[in-house]
Design a protein around this motif. Structure first.
Motif, PDB file in Angstrom:
ATOM      1  N   ASN C  21       0.822  -1.209   0.000  1.00  0.00           N
ATOM      2  CA  ASN C  21       0.000   0.000   0.000  1.00  0.00           C
ATOM      3  C   ASN C  21       0.857   1.260   0.000  1.00  0.00           C
ATOM      4  OD1 ASN C  21      -2.708  -0.893  -0.085  1.00  0.00           O
ATOM      5  ND2 ASN C  21      -2.612  -1.499   2.074  1.00  0.00           N
ATOM      6  N   ALA C  22       1.936   1.237   0.767  1.00  0.00           N
ATOM      7  CA  ALA C  22       2.835   2.399   0.801  1.00  0.00           C
ATOM      8  C   ALA C  22       3.444   2.646  -0.573  1.00  0.00           C
ATOM      9  CB  ALA C  22       3.925   2.196   1.848  1.00  0.00           C
ATOM     10  N   ALA C  23       3.724   1.568  -1.304  1.00  0.00           N
ATOM     11  CA  ALA C  23       4.294   1.717  -2.645  1.00  0.00           C
ATOM     12  C   ALA C  23       3.266   2.290  -3.619  1.00  0.00           C
ATOM     13  CB  ALA C  23       4.819   0.365  -3.142  1.00  0.00           C
ATOM     14  N   ILE C  24       2.038   1.805  -3.547  1.00  0.00           N
ATOM     15  CA  ILE C  24       0.976   2.352  -4.407  1.00  0.00           C
ATOM     16  C   ILE C  24       0.802   3.842  -4.128  1.00  0.00           C
ATOM     17  CG2 ILE C  24      -1.494   2.268  -4.955  1.00  0.00           C
ATOM     18  CD1 ILE C  24      -1.418  -0.700  -3.879  1.00  0.00           C
ATOM     19  N   ARG C  25       0.753   4.171  -2.831  1.00  0.00           N
ATOM     20  CA  ARG C  25       0.620   5.578  -2.421  1.00  0.00           C
ATOM     21  C   ARG C  25       1.748   6.428  -3.018  1.00  0.00           C
ATOM     22  NH1 ARG C  25       3.285   8.094   1.954  1.00  0.00           N
ATOM     23  NH2 ARG C  25       2.158   9.747   3.059  1.00  0.00           N
ATOM     24  N   CYS C  31       3.150  10.607  -9.222  1.00  0.00           N
ATOM     25  CA  CYS C  31       2.415  11.019 -10.428  1.00  0.00           C
ATOM     26  C   CYS C  31       1.841  12.419 -10.235  1.00  0.00           C
ATOM     27  CB  CYS C  31       1.307  10.018 -10.740  1.00  0.00           C
ATOM     28  SG  CYS C  31       1.926   8.480 -11.473  1.00  0.00           S
ATOM     29  N   ALA C  32       1.187  12.634  -9.094  1.00  0.00           N
ATOM     30  CA  ALA C  32       0.608  13.961  -8.821  1.00  0.00           C
ATOM     31  C   ALA C  32       1.699  15.029  -8.851  1.00  0.00           C
ATOM     32  CB  ALA C  32      -0.107  13.960  -7.474  1.00  0.00           C
ATOM     33  N   PHE C  33       2.843  14.704  -8.265  1.00  0.00           N
ATOM     34  CA  PHE C  33       3.969  15.643  -8.210  1.00  0.00           C
ATOM     35  C   PHE C  33       4.423  16.024  -9.619  1.00  0.00           C
ATOM     36  CE2 PHE C  33       8.578  16.471  -7.890  1.00  0.00           C
ATOM     37  CZ  PHE C  33       8.615  17.394  -6.864  1.00  0.00           C
ATOM     38  N   HIS C  34       4.444  15.040 -10.520  1.00  0.00           N
ATOM     39  CA  HIS C  34       4.908  15.278 -11.887  1.00  0.00           C
ATOM     40  C   HIS C  34       3.755  15.588 -12.846  1.00  0.00           C
ATOM     41  CE1 HIS C  34       9.021  14.126 -10.994  1.00  0.00           C
ATOM     42  NE2 HIS C  34       8.613  12.996 -10.443  1.00  0.00           N
ATOM     43  N   LEU C  56      -6.517   7.213  -9.260  1.00  0.00           N
ATOM     44  CA  LEU C  56      -5.883   7.438  -7.968  1.00  0.00           C
ATOM     45  C   LEU C  56      -5.342   8.854  -7.875  1.00  0.00           C
ATOM     46  CD1 LEU C  56      -3.725   4.193  -7.478  1.00  0.00           C
ATOM     47  CD2 LEU C  56      -6.060   4.597  -6.728  1.00  0.00           C
ATOM     48  N   GLY C  57      -6.029   9.684  -7.107  1.00  0.00           N
ATOM     49  CA  GLY C  57      -5.505  11.018  -6.823  1.00  0.00           C
ATOM     50  C   GLY C  57      -4.668  10.971  -5.555  1.00  0.00           C
ATOM     51  N   PRO C  58      -4.000  12.069  -5.215  1.00  0.00           N
ATOM     52  CA  PRO C  58      -3.158  12.051  -4.009  1.00  0.00           C
ATOM     53  C   PRO C  58      -3.963  11.832  -2.722  1.00  0.00           C
ATOM     54  CG  PRO C  58      -3.223  14.260  -5.000  1.00  0.00           C
ATOM     55  CD  PRO C  58      -3.890  13.338  -5.953  1.00  0.00           C
ATOM     56  N   ARG C  59      -5.225  12.230  -2.702  1.00  0.00           N
ATOM     57  CA  ARG C  59      -6.030  12.012  -1.489  1.00  0.00           C
ATOM     58  C   ARG C  59      -6.653  10.613  -1.458  1.00  0.00           C
ATOM     59  NH1 ARG C  59      -3.869  15.865  -0.792  1.00  0.00           N
ATOM     60  NH2 ARG C  59      -2.629  14.315   0.254  1.00  0.00           N
ATOM     61  N   THR C  60      -6.797   9.970  -2.612  1.00  0.00           N
ATOM     62  CA  THR C  60      -7.334   8.600  -2.650  1.00  0.00           C
ATOM     63  C   THR C  60      -6.509   7.649  -1.791  1.00  0.00           C
ATOM     64  OG1 THR C  60      -7.616   9.045  -5.019  1.00  0.00           O
ATOM     65  CG2 THR C  60      -8.234   6.850  -4.259  1.00  0.00           C
ATOM     66  N   VAL C  61      -5.208   7.940  -1.722  1.00  0.00           N
ATOM     67  CA  VAL C  61      -4.295   6.997  -1.061  1.00  0.00           C
ATOM     68  C   VAL C  61      -3.954   7.411   0.369  1.00  0.00           C
ATOM     69  CG1 VAL C  61      -3.314   6.155  -3.219  1.00  0.00           C
ATOM     70  CG2 VAL C  61      -2.318   8.173  -2.124  1.00  0.00           C
ATOM     71  N   LYS C  62      -4.730   8.316   0.937  1.00  0.00           N
ATOM     72  CA  LYS C  62      -4.393   8.745   2.303  1.00  0.00           C
ATOM     73  C   LYS C  62      -4.670   7.639   3.320  1.00  0.00           C
ATOM     74  CE  LYS C  62      -8.705  11.013   3.604  1.00  0.00           C
ATOM     75  NZ  LYS C  62      -9.359  12.274   3.972  1.00  0.00           N
ATOM     76  N   ASN C  63      -3.964   7.710   4.427  1.00  0.00           N
ATOM     77  CA  ASN C  63      -4.109   6.724   5.506  1.00  0.00           C
ATOM     78  C   ASN C  63      -3.874   5.291   5.059  1.00  0.00           C
ATOM     79  OD1 ASN C  63      -4.683   8.727   7.407  1.00  0.00           O
ATOM     80  ND2 ASN C  63      -6.844   8.728   6.863  1.00  0.00           N
ATOM     81  N   LEU C  64      -3.039   5.113   4.071  1.00  0.00           N
ATOM     82  CA  LEU C  64      -2.730   3.761   3.593  1.00  0.00           C
ATOM     83  C   LEU C  64      -1.318   3.320   3.965  1.00  0.00           C
ATOM     84  CD1 LEU C  64      -4.251   3.557   0.017  1.00  0.00           C
ATOM     85  CD2 LEU C  64      -4.873   2.211   2.007  1.00  0.00           C
ATOM     86  N   LEU C 272      11.268   2.290   2.335  1.00  0.00           N
ATOM     87  CA  LEU C 272      11.698   1.603   1.111  1.00  0.00           C
ATOM     88  C   LEU C 272      10.608   1.653   0.047  1.00  0.00           C
ATOM     89  CD1 LEU C 272      13.752  -0.196  -0.388  1.00  0.00           C
ATOM     90  CD2 LEU C 272      12.667  -2.187   0.684  1.00  0.00           C
ATOM     91  N   ALA C 273       9.378   1.351   0.449  1.00  0.00           N
ATOM     92  CA  ALA C 273       8.262   1.367  -0.503  1.00  0.00           C
ATOM     93  C   ALA C 273       8.057   2.760  -1.071  1.00  0.00           C
ATOM     94  CB  ALA C 273       6.985   0.879   0.191  1.00  0.00           C
ATOM     95  N   SER C 274       8.225   3.786  -0.240  1.00  0.00           N
ATOM     96  CA  SER C 274       8.053   5.162  -0.710  1.00  0.00           C
ATOM     97  C   SER C 274       9.130   5.494  -1.738  1.00  0.00           C
ATOM     98  CB  SER C 274       8.145   6.135   0.473  1.00  0.00           C
ATOM     99  OG  SER C 274       7.122   5.853   1.410  1.00  0.00           O
ATOM    100  N   ARG C 275      10.358   5.088  -1.439  1.00  0.00           N
ATOM    101  CA  ARG C 275      11.460   5.384  -2.361  1.00  0.00           C
ATOM    102  C   ARG C 275      11.291   4.638  -3.676  1.00  0.00           C
ATOM    103  NH1 ARG C 275      17.223   5.316   0.559  1.00  0.00           N
ATOM    104  NH2 ARG C 275      17.691   6.468  -1.352  1.00  0.00           N
ATOM    105  N   LEU C 276      10.930   3.362  -3.588  1.00  0.00           N
ATOM    106  CA  LEU C 276      10.829   2.564  -4.821  1.00  0.00           C
ATOM    107  C   LEU C 276       9.634   2.997  -5.660  1.00  0.00           C
ATOM    108  CD1 LEU C 276      11.778  -1.017  -3.530  1.00  0.00           C
ATOM    109  CD2 LEU C 276      13.244   0.669  -4.667  1.00  0.00           C
ATOM    110  N   GLY C 277       8.541   3.384  -5.010  1.00  0.00           N
ATOM    111  CA  GLY C 277       7.378   3.882  -5.759  1.00  0.00           C
ATOM    112  C   GLY C 277       7.738   5.129  -6.542  1.00  0.00           C
ATOM    113  N   ILE C 278       8.418   6.051  -5.867  1.00  0.00           N
ATOM    114  CA  ILE C 278       8.867   7.274  -6.545  1.00  0.00           C
ATOM    115  C   ILE C 278       9.891   6.927  -7.633  1.00  0.00           C
ATOM    116  CG2 ILE C 278      10.237   9.380  -6.207  1.00  0.00           C
ATOM    117  CD1 ILE C 278       8.909   9.589  -3.417  1.00  0.00           C
TER     118      ILE C 278
END
Lengths: 328, 328, 328, 328
Positions: C21-25, C31-34, C56-64, C272-278
């Motif tokens: 979930n963190a990676a999807i977020r 995507c939103a950033f770019h 998936l918008g940036p708020r769709t993935v909140k609290n995930l 890690l998931a945040s870094r790899l997703g980005i």
């Protein structure tokens, strides 16, 4: 002739507590079970005034039983303290054909419910959801057991450090008026001393006691202090006093704060919330008004609001003795 | 003329449970409080027979309240089932001038205590320590609340996977004769179905129920099964049956096993263990023999062994209804 | 002339792991950033074939970020193994103007991605999400660190019981082909012996080792066994063998099972998931195709699929020595 | 001619961190493995001065790998800053025929070791044990990973409450000079903003950023603040500033404090501690002096003290970007 309940609304109000989601889920599923329509109200009484509603089916509330907080959100509403605000709230209930209301919260929530129910002859049942366990007529409130575990786990971590350094830690826990959290979590965490609003030990006797236990061979200590304790101006002032008057320890302060309100509910709180949520719908079906559903001796009970609001339960004096003996 | 108690021994026996260490600590400190000598016996009745003793002062038991298991260790003793073994045990008690005994354990432990106490007119008080909550006369046994939290946390993790894959999980939990763990943890974990020894739903009705809930929109499911449940030969056979007869899910089995016996005790179990440990020493001081100390309606009670051994508490039928409604 | 990426789809496939979930977020927010449109695909490749999409918008993935499992769900898809299935998948991507795909999963997921990417010249970047840590080219996969903590916490509980009863426990952990979980969690849990697929100790030497350690004063033992270990037919057969040939212990088996896949991700896995997703979105922006983003020496790297699929990382022989020494 | 090491002493010094016990255990067992005598020194350098020693056999350290804190205790020693104190320490080492020393701690510990080692030409190897991760030459210090998980779990609980009430929380975490904990735990906890000593965002830009995110639809926020952050006088003053200048949120402060130092170590920290403890004994056997053992790219390295003491690792600028993107 009885008025059959066809549509129940549910809201959470006041400070949130772990298990509120489980209670909302139980209300929603009990409604589905009895073929009653169920509506969730966002942000407590404020959402009632603004008509911020959402239909809750049995699948809407899935995967919520293990979540802290309240997905319906909570808020304090100044407008609900005015007649005008309450009128608006009643209009929204009427316009949505809502027959009855379940409010989940603490004493402030129930006071609002009592006033509103009287004014509009509207059936309301309360569910006690607060970590403070300060509602009369129920053995436990939803979230209290979880908060105790959170406090005990936090103090276990602090103890690691206290033991490693021969330190004395003052740990402040929630409880402005009631020492239940401090007393139970203090016993559970093996605290040396427990300071609660209901009892004022006095600084000098605290100091004497700390000196005695130092002599008896203790090399580190945890003192649990309830927010509402009266022994010093505040926990930092008390720490200074001990530091000044007691050579042998390095004194540190930790304020546990809002971590105590959150977290996934314990099994006990999930089961309690499930029972009380179902009990609230049962009470409305059975034409109760202006009652809180509580648990007493493992059975669901209906307690009139005025009784529930008559103050905290008295402190269990047996536990004071347990605290004394186990900290010897 | 009363015989003042001057020396108490304490042991743990049978399956270990979280909070046993907290109970030993409380016995030891209550003894210190009353200026009674306290001796710990290793490995239950076997250590009694072998004279495997250690003096317990108030500092000996420090930093134990948060530890799972029992530092005095536990064991099953065949020798204690013989008159000869019990004679040896009595000799060790006499030779060490031990006046009374506190035994912490479950029904097997209390049966042994009853026989031994009768044979030698030796004062014994029991403390209910077992995760199974299957002792009559006490609302809770030490370790039960912790086990419920362990089960619920494990099922929360399984649910993550079940949700991600639209799977049906059968989760076996402890409880050979009593469904208390399954029923409470099942409600707490939001289980779809709960299978307990006290009720035999039957395979066909289980299948019907699963089909209904699939139709109602559920995409994954958890079924909690008590060890002693009679619905199939065992949980794997039941899984096969469901897999064969229900298309829509992939069926998986998890047996939680011994993780349920361990872990740091919950706050509730620590406080309960502290109260019961102190209560056991109080009971001996007050000349009680052959009783278990229990908790009923939040008060400490003394329950004669024969009464405690009269079987499990009945299942709470109210909870069966809660399980039905919340899994709608 | 480069083709600017305007629309990225993301899916999770294969066994779920904590941090997906963190990676999807992270993909969604990168995507939103770019200013790239982001679409989530439900149920892995099967959802791609069925066009089961959600913006998936940036708020769709909140609290995930703190949730185990994958809210996009995962599934194995037989249809995607056929050319026809993949054609349908491609049609859905084209019809939705999706330019590129991020797939989160393990080796099976990347194999599918490699085939599909080649067939349709479609840019795909993989993110390694599996608890097994069996992907070459990345130091860690998402979920592995969390799984290690889950295993270690479970064995800590089992140790409470093992210590209390002088027992030997065989604990089976995940890892069909790779012993990483067994080896690291075995060291972390203080296991006596660790049995992994990469090394076959042999039953006799295991027995000798257990006898030696019993002599050296150990009173209880934990043996961690990877699923894929070859020492016996299975863990139950191995337990019987030890029970028959070793007097001094009572032997018990625990299979940890699916609890290892769930749970709230550790901080390491979330970061890690945040870094790899980005990193996946960065890779697509930089016109990479058919690569996995991984982490090596704390830096993000792009690893061609064929390289990532070249088998597990070799076992760290240094850790085998650590296991030997610390279990002395 | 080399001097074969026959007797190693080990101590912990400075602030305790989770995994120190695992490191002591590894040193003790590595000594047993190499048939070197091992002695534990209580209370760090102070115990060295006082000769407060205890022999550590391989069984002495059993059941310690999962315990927070340090059973050898830690202390700050003023006496060790004097030549006289260090002379006494050396006498105790000589009188006990101790050939070499392993010191587990942070930069203060290593500074002391450097001075002492030079003065008496005594072989000392350091093991980095501190939650702050502020030692150059090692990718991680023992306890850092556990502290990150503790912080992230605490903030998860605070988030429950923040979400339920549309609140903004300022959470202070440890890190006087280094923002590693704040930055990693902030990303892991999904913080809106992360304030670290290495970067001063400025109050106005912080405010602008909070306003933007409120507009973008965020209803609650967590700001993670490192102790050493320079943005305001302190966290309470900063909270007042935000409260005064931002209408839309209710602002709350939580200081996590000493819970960050305690707790059972994560699997990563247990394995790291085991490797570094063994590595320290290896280094001494290989005639190293005045080095720290560290981990770099998953391999054990020996880093001269002067290099390890050259300041914190630089902040990973890649992570600053990750924080920016994931909080969009």
């Amino acid at each position: 002739m009885t008025n059959k309940i066809k549509h129940i609304a549910v809201l959470t109000s006041g400070g949130d507590s772990p298990g509120m989601n489980a209670a909302i889920r139980a209300v929603s599923r009990a409604c589905a079970f009895h073929e009653i329509k169920c509506t969730g109200v966002y942000r407590g009484y404020q959402g009632l005034i603004e008509g911020d509603f959402k239909e809750l089916g049995p699948r809407t509330v899935k995967n919520l039983i293990n979540r802290g907080g309240t997905f319906l959100k909570s808020a304090r509403s100044k407008a609900f303290m005015t007649r005008e605000g309450r009128n608006q709230a009643f209009e929204h209930l009427k316009n949505n054909s809502i027959d009855a209301l379940v409010v989940i919260g603490g004493d402030g929530t129930f006071k609002g419910a009592e006033v509103f129910g009287n004014e509009f002859q509207f059936p309301i049942v309360g569910v006690p959801g607060t970590i403070d366990n300060d509602i009369r007529g129920t053995d436990h409130t939803i979230g209290y057991d979880t908060a105790l575990n959170t406090v005990v786990e936090a103090i276990d971590k602090i103890r690691d450090t206290a033991n490693s350094h021969n330190r004395l830690f003052l740990v402040e826990v929630m409880g402005r008026n009631a020492g239940d959290i401090a007393l139970n979590a203090g016993i559970g965490a093996g605290a040396e001393e427990i300071l609660i609003p209901e009892e004022n030990l006095g600084k000098e006797r605290l100091l004497e006691s700390l000196k005695r236990s130092r002599k008896s061979g203790k090399t580190s200590s945890i003192i649990v202090v309830a927010e509402g304790d009266q022994i010093g101006k505040n926990i930092f002032e008390l720490a200074d006093y001990i530091d000044t008057n007691l050579d042998s320890y390095e004194v540190k302060v930790t304020v546990l704060g809002h971590i105590q309100r959150g977290g996934s509910p314990s099994c006990y709180d999930r089961v309690l919330a499930s029972r009380l949520g179902i009990g609230a719908v049962d009470a409305l079906i059975n034409q109760h008004k202006a009652v809180m559903v509580g648990i007493a001796h493992k059975k669901i009970v209906n307690v009139p609001f005025e009784q529930a609001l008559a103050g905290s339960n008295d402190i269990d004096t047996d536990l004071l003795r347990v605290a004394d003996i186990t900290s010897i």
